[in-house]
Design a protein around this motif. Structure first.
Motif, short mmCIF file in Angstrom:
data_model
loop_
_atom_site.label_atom_id
_atom_site.label_comp_id
_atom_site.label_asym_id
_atom_site.label_seq_id
_atom_site.Cartn_x
_atom_site.Cartn_y
_atom_site.Cartn_z
N THR A 9 0.91 -1.28 -0.16
CA THR A 9 -0.03 0.07 0.07
C THR A 9 0.74 1.33 0.09
OG1 THR A 9 -0.11 0.14 2.38
CG2 THR A 9 -2.00 -1.07 1.35
N THR A 10 2.24 1.46 -0.06
CA THR A 10 3.15 2.44 0.05
C THR A 10 2.98 3.24 -1.08
OG1 THR A 10 4.96 1.00 -0.21
CG2 THR A 10 4.38 1.35 1.95
N ILE A 13 -1.25 1.32 -7.09
CA ILE A 13 -2.69 0.75 -6.72
C ILE A 13 -2.87 0.49 -5.38
CG2 ILE A 13 -3.73 -1.24 -7.82
CD1 ILE A 13 -2.16 -1.50 -10.13
N GLY A 14 -1.93 -0.20 -4.64
CA GLY A 14 -2.21 -0.52 -3.46
C GLY A 14 -2.83 0.67 -2.52
N GLY A 32 3.87 -2.90 3.34
CA GLY A 32 5.04 -2.45 2.64
C GLY A 32 6.23 -2.53 3.38
N ARG A 33 7.34 -2.65 2.64
CA ARG A 33 8.50 -2.85 3.02
C ARG A 33 9.16 -1.40 3.96
NH1 ARG A 33 11.36 -4.89 -1.79
NH2 ARG A 33 9.89 -3.18 -2.77
N ASP A 59 8.18 -7.60 4.37
CA ASP A 59 8.60 -8.03 3.05
C ASP A 59 7.83 -9.34 2.83
OD1 ASP A 59 9.77 -9.15 0.66
OD2 ASP A 59 11.77 -8.20 1.00
N ASN A 86 -1.79 -7.55 -3.72
CA ASN A 86 -1.36 -6.27 -4.69
C ASN A 86 0.28 -6.15 -4.68
OD1 ASN A 86 -1.67 -3.62 -6.26
ND2 ASN A 86 -0.33 -3.13 -4.29
N LEU A 89 5.84 -6.61 -8.76
CA LEU A 89 6.90 -5.69 -9.30
C LEU A 89 7.29 -6.42 -10.58
CD1 LEU A 89 10.65 -5.96 -8.17
CD2 LEU A 89 8.76 -7.67 -7.38
N ALA A 183 -1.23 -0.92 -18.71
CA ALA A 183 -0.39 0.10 -18.28
C ALA A 183 -0.99 0.96 -17.33
CB ALA A 183 0.33 0.74 -19.39
N VAL A 184 -0.42 1.23 -16.15
CA VAL A 184 -0.95 2.15 -14.89
C VAL A 184 0.12 2.73 -14.60
CG1 VAL A 184 -1.88 2.28 -12.78
CG2 VAL A 184 -2.30 0.10 -14.12
N GLU A 187 4.68 3.78 -9.52
CA GLU A 187 6.06 3.57 -9.43
C GLU A 187 6.61 2.18 -9.89
OE1 GLU A 187 7.27 3.97 -5.40
OE2 GLU A 187 6.31 5.94 -5.05
N PHE A 188 5.83 1.91 -10.67
CA PHE A 188 5.99 0.31 -11.37
C PHE A 188 7.03 0.37 -12.54
CE2 PHE A 188 5.27 -2.52 -14.91
CZ PHE A 188 4.92 -3.78 -14.46
P1 NDP Z 1 4.28 0.31 -7.40
O1 NDP Z 1 5.52 -0.03 -7.46
O2 NDP Z 1 3.59 1.77 -7.57
O3 NDP Z 1 3.85 -0.33 -6.10
C1 NDP Z 1 4.22 -1.51 -5.61
C2 NDP Z 1 3.68 -1.74 -4.12
O4 NDP Z 1 4.02 -3.05 -3.71
C3 NDP Z 1 4.65 -0.80 -3.12
O5 NDP Z 1 3.73 -0.34 -2.09
C4 NDP Z 1 5.71 -1.82 -2.61
O6 NDP Z 1 5.96 -1.23 -1.54
C5 NDP Z 1 4.83 -3.15 -2.73
N1 NDP Z 1 6.02 -4.13 -2.58
C6 NDP Z 1 6.67 -4.44 -3.60
N2 NDP Z 1 7.47 -5.51 -3.16
C7 NDP Z 1 7.19 -5.95 -1.95
C8 NDP Z 1 7.30 -6.88 -1.04
N3 NDP Z 1 8.58 -7.72 -1.32
N4 NDP Z 1 6.86 -6.83 0.45
C9 NDP Z 1 5.89 -5.92 0.32
N5 NDP Z 1 5.33 -5.10 -0.31
C10 NDP Z 1 6.02 -4.91 -1.49
O7 NDP Z 1 3.35 -0.57 -8.54
P2 NDP Z 1 2.01 -1.00 -8.67
O8 NDP Z 1 1.12 -0.25 -7.97
O9 NDP Z 1 1.82 -0.48 -10.30
O10 NDP Z 1 1.71 -2.41 -8.53
C11 NDP Z 1 1.16 -3.07 -7.78
C12 NDP Z 1 0.60 -4.33 -8.33
O11 NDP Z 1 -0.06 -4.10 -9.67
C13 NDP Z 1 1.69 -5.22 -8.86
O12 NDP Z 1 1.70 -6.66 -8.53
C14 NDP Z 1 1.92 -5.15 -10.41
O13 NDP Z 1 2.63 -6.08 -10.92
C15 NDP Z 1 0.68 -5.06 -10.81
N6 NDP Z 1 0.39 -4.42 -12.00
C16 NDP Z 1 0.83 -2.96 -12.49
C17 NDP Z 1 0.59 -2.47 -13.69
C18 NDP Z 1 1.10 -1.39 -13.97
O14 NDP Z 1 1.49 -1.07 -15.09
N7 NDP Z 1 1.56 -0.37 -12.99
C19 NDP Z 1 -0.12 -3.21 -14.60
C20 NDP Z 1 -0.60 -4.62 -14.12
C21 NDP Z 1 -0.44 -5.04 -12.81
P3 NDP Z 1 7.56 -1.22 -0.71
O15 NDP Z 1 8.38 -0.93 -1.76
O16 NDP Z 1 7.32 -0.28 0.39
O17 NDP Z 1 7.84 -2.66 -0.04
#
Ligand code: NDP
Ligand code: 8X3
Length: 253
Positions: A9-10, A13-14, A32-33, A59, A86, A89, A183-184, A187-188
């Motif tokens: 959630t940090t 989408i989360g 989130g981490r 994590d 959710n 990465l 594509a969203v 930070e992806f």
């Molecule tokens: P962001 O990078 O914006 O957010 C990813 C979130 O996941 C962050 O809050 C991060 O928090 C958390 N996260 C990542 N690794 C870990 C871990 N090991 N443990 C706990 N938390 C973790 O990406 P999105 O919001 O775009 O991605 C969210 C989901 O949506 C993913 O599963 C992605 O594959 C999926 N998705 C995204 C698309 C896009 O185009 N953006 C399209 C389709 C699917 P922290 O770093 O603080 O741990």
């Protein structure tokens, strides 16, 4: 009040989903981490929506940490109605021959194994509430595109696990759904490009990408259906992205 646990959630989408569900009155377990971001987010959600928030600063790849968290979850937080899987990465965008083992391991360990660890721990709680699991897959779990290889593989696994959960948990009255976006802009791509913000920005140039709120609203749509309705899966794309790996740029769509 209902409780939802959302992983990752940090950001992105989360984060948008946490705000949307808090607005709808859910108390939240957020994860989130980046624990500083998480603490700031907990305060903000509480102040803005008046909901209770419990932090899960870990994590999801760390199976011991996930088990320990659920072993110590306070009784008042155990009645969880919703799990949104959710956290995930993409790392890298290149051919298999030149692939980085670190990238592959991070994606496999987070997108598949992390999702499994959290889901396994949550199933006993969701059986009690007859709750709902929403898995965030991807168009990359429905199709493959050049240089997407391992990321696509992990999301195909999420798609398979979504179907497996649906079959396996139906008799317990647990609903299971997936949302599979194209594509969203979050930070992806910054993560995928190892922090190169210029390369990440280029991904979204010349067309109107989805935003995190588009996906959060779809999740809320799924969760707000009456009990007899289970949305098995949704695929949500930018209008300018007809299929995985194809973006129609500069077309004024
Ligand atoms: P962001 O990078 O914006 O957010 C990813 C979130 O996941 C962050 O809050 C991060 O928090 C958390 N996260 C990542 N690794 C870990 C871990 N090991 N443990 C706990 N938390 C973790 O990406 P999105 O919001 O775009 O991605 C969210 C989901 O949506 C993913 O599963 C992605 O594959 C999926 N998705 C995204 C698309 C896009 O185009 N953006 C399209 C389709 C699917 P922290 O770093 O603080 O741990
Ligand atoms: C992320 C969407 O199109 O980059 O899952 O694979 S895409």
């Amino acid at each position: 009040m209902a409780i939802a646990l959302i992983t990752g959630t940090t950001a992105g989408i989360g984060e948008a989903t946490a705000h949307t569900l808090a607005k709808e009155g859910y108390n939240l377990i957020i994860n989130g981490r980046r624990s500083e971001r998480l603490a700031k987010q907990a305060k903000e959600l509480n102040e803005k929506y008046g909901v209770d928030v419990f932090e899960m600063p870990l994590d999801v790849r760390d199976s011991d940490a996930v088990s320990a968290f659920f072993d110590k979850l306070p009784a008042e937080w155990q009645s969880v109605d919703v799990l949104v899987n959710n956290a995930g990465l993409a790392a890298g965008l290149g051919c298999l021959e030149n692939g980085s083992l670190d990238h592959w391991n991070r994606m496999i360990d987070t997108n598949i194994k992390g999702l499994l660890y959290v889901t396994k721990a949550m199933i006993p709680l969701l059986k009690v509430t007859r709750g709902h699991i929403v898995n965030i897959g991807s168009i990359a779990g429905k199709e493959v595109y050049p240089n997407g290889n391992v990321y696509c593989g992990t999301k195909h696994m999420v798609d398979a696990l979504n179907k497996a959960m649906r079959r396996e948990l139906a008799e317990a009255g647990i609903r299971v759904s997936s949302v599979n976006p194209g594509a969203v802009e979050t930070e992806f791509s910054i993560v995928r490009m190892d922090g190169d913000t210029t390369k990440a920005k280029n991904v979204y140039e010349g067309f109107e990408n989805l935003v995190a709120q588009d996906i959060a609203e779809a999740i809320w749509f799924i969760l707000s259906r009456p009990r007899h309705v289970n949305i098995n899966e949704l695929i949500i794309m930018p209008t300018a992205q007809p299929t995985a790996g194809v973006v129609l740029r500069d077309k004024n769509l």
